[in-house]
Design an enzyme around this catalytic site. Structure first.
Site, PDB file in Angstrom:
ATOM      1  N   GLY A 171      -0.239   5.086  -1.123  1.00 28.62           N
ATOM      2  CA  GLY A 171      -1.304   5.805  -0.433  1.00 28.62           C
ATOM      3  C   GLY A 171      -0.795   7.011   0.329  1.00 28.62           C
ATOM      4  CD  GLN A 172      -3.380  11.201   4.191  1.00 31.11           C
ATOM      5  OE1 GLN A 172      -4.224  10.418   4.630  1.00 31.11           O
ATOM      6  NE2 GLN A 172      -3.305  12.451   4.607  1.00 31.11           N
TER       7      GLN A 172
ATOM      8  CG  ASP B 205      -0.543   0.743  -3.898  1.00 32.67           C
ATOM      9  OD1 ASP B 205      -1.627   0.514  -4.475  1.00 32.67           O
ATOM     10  OD2 ASP B 205      -0.473   1.449  -2.888  1.00 32.67           O
TER      11      ASP B 205
ATOM     12  CE1 TYR C  78      -9.967   2.216   8.081  1.00 30.63           C
ATOM     13  CE2 TYR C  78     -10.649   3.707   9.828  1.00 30.63           C
ATOM     14  CZ  TYR C  78      -9.668   3.206   8.991  1.00 30.63           C
ATOM     15  OH  TYR C  78      -8.393   3.710   9.070  1.00 30.63           O
TER      16      TYR C  78
ATOM     17  N   GLY D 207       0.847  -1.202   0.000  1.00 37.08           N
ATOM     18  CA  GLY D 207       0.000   0.000   0.000  1.00 37.08           C
ATOM     19  C   GLY D 207       0.874   1.239   0.000  1.00 37.08           C
TER      20      GLY D 207
ATOM     21  CE  LYS E 213      -7.485   0.334   9.949  1.00 39.16           C
ATOM     22  NZ  LYS E 213      -6.256  -0.156   9.300  1.00 39.16           N
TER      23      LYS E 213
END
Ligand code: NAD
Length: 312
Positions: A13-14, A36, A144, A10, A148
């Site tokens: 991503g940000q 990614d 979400y 990933g 988590k």
């Protein structure tokens, strides 16, 4: 001594872009393999090796780990809070299976360390809202947050049962200028800077007095690396650590931006993300992170705002 070989999943991503660049500085560019689903991010090009990888394909992931002699994995691929509410079953599937694939390969291949971020989204409306403690009522209401929280339990389970050295932080909303946010409820705090610079006005999707815990990306990257560098004996939490830097509302960040752009204006049109934000803490108590491995943030609202406006 075995050499560290890191796989970032990933990486476009940000968080992934900045974390990959920081890890390459520390460990040497060829020792940090970025991956990614997406095409390689422009900021990563030419800075080190890159492979296309779907973390859901466990066999491919396993082969990659063996072929590149990977010793550490940073798993950042996920479906975030706002996007997750649009397709809950997909968010659950991706967020859980990606983590299980990584934990299981870490166990099989005796990897040195795994990093996987949790979120303030594990908390829900029944958690204390102010200075939310490390151990408290955890009843997330978004898919979400549910994924988590389940992920945190899996991390602790793999640590206690199989000795996997997995470490995790409950990130607050993250603010950055290098790579765009990926569909979270705190994205407004990034968008507002771009709109302030370009159009001098912003319509917030959260109401003016919605306080949320937030952090500037340099602090988040440093926290991640400090946690991963800490001696294993100092890590008392194997689910995920509360982590804190600042807390503000849309009204407060707008007032701070106005100090630099006096004709900036803000209006409010709360949408479905307001309900998500209303179930999350206003601020976090991160005493455990400070005590165990010496966490201390550097950026407050004023310092972060100035830096964002200087760089956008
Ligand atoms: P992001 O959406 O910006 O990036 C996630 C990356 O994962 C994307 O580049 C995406 O292409 C990639 N990805 C998605 N599915 C994949 C797959 N199947 N295989 C490989 N790659 C895949 O997310 P981010 O903001 O960088 O967040 C990274 C982690 O930090 C996530 O676990 C997120 O839940 C957590 N987190 C983020 C924030 C925040 O404010 N950004 C706050 C709390 C926690």
């Amino acid at each position: 001594m075995k050499k560290d070989k890191i796989l970032v999943i990933g990486a476009c991503g940000q968080i992934g872009v900045e974390l990959t660049l920081a890890l390459r500085k520390m460990y040497g560019e060829s020792n940090v393999l970025a991956s990614d689903l997406r095409e390689e991010h422009d900021l990563l090009k030419g800075t080190g090796p890159y492979v296309s990888l779907d973390v859901m394909n466990k066999e491919m992931l396993h082969v990659l780990v063996i072929r590149h002699n990977i010793t550490q994995i940073y798993l950042l691929a996920a479906i975030l809070s706002a996007t997750g509410e649009k397709n809950p079953l997909l968010a659950w599937h991706i967020n859980m299976q990606s983590l299980l694939n990584v934990l299981d390969i870490a166990k099989e291949e005796h990897l040195d360390k795994v990093y996987w971020p949790s979120s303030i989204a594990v908390f829900g409306p029944n958690s204390p809202m102010q200075e939310t403690p490390q151990h408290t009522i955890i009843e997330p209401t978004t898919i979400y947050g549910i994924s988590k929280f389940a992920g945190e339990r899996w991390c602790e389970y793999y640590n206690h049962r199989y000795g996997v050295d997995v470490r995790s932080l409950r990130y607050p909303g993250l603010i950055s200028y290098k790579s765009a946010p990926g569909g979270g409820t705190t994205d407004y705090a990034v968008e507002i800077f771009h709109e302030a610079k370009e159009n001098k006005k912003y319509t917030s999707f959260l109401s003016e007095n919605t306080y949320l815990p937030m952090m500037y990306m340099p602090d988040a990257i440093r926290a991640t690396i400090e946690l991963m560098e800490a001696d294993a004996s100092k890590i008392s939490i194997r689910s995920a650590y509360n982590l804190s830097a600042m807390s503000f509302s849309p009204k407060e960040i707008a007032a701070e931006i106005k100090k630099h752009i006096p004709d900036f204006t803000i209006s409010y049109e709360p949408d479905y993300r307001q309900q998500i934000a209303d179930g999350w803490p206003n601020s976090m108590d991160d005493t455990q992170a400070r005590t165990d491995w010496g966490w201390k943030p550097e950026y407050d609202l004023a310092k972060m705002t100035k830096d964002m406006l200087d760089h956008i």
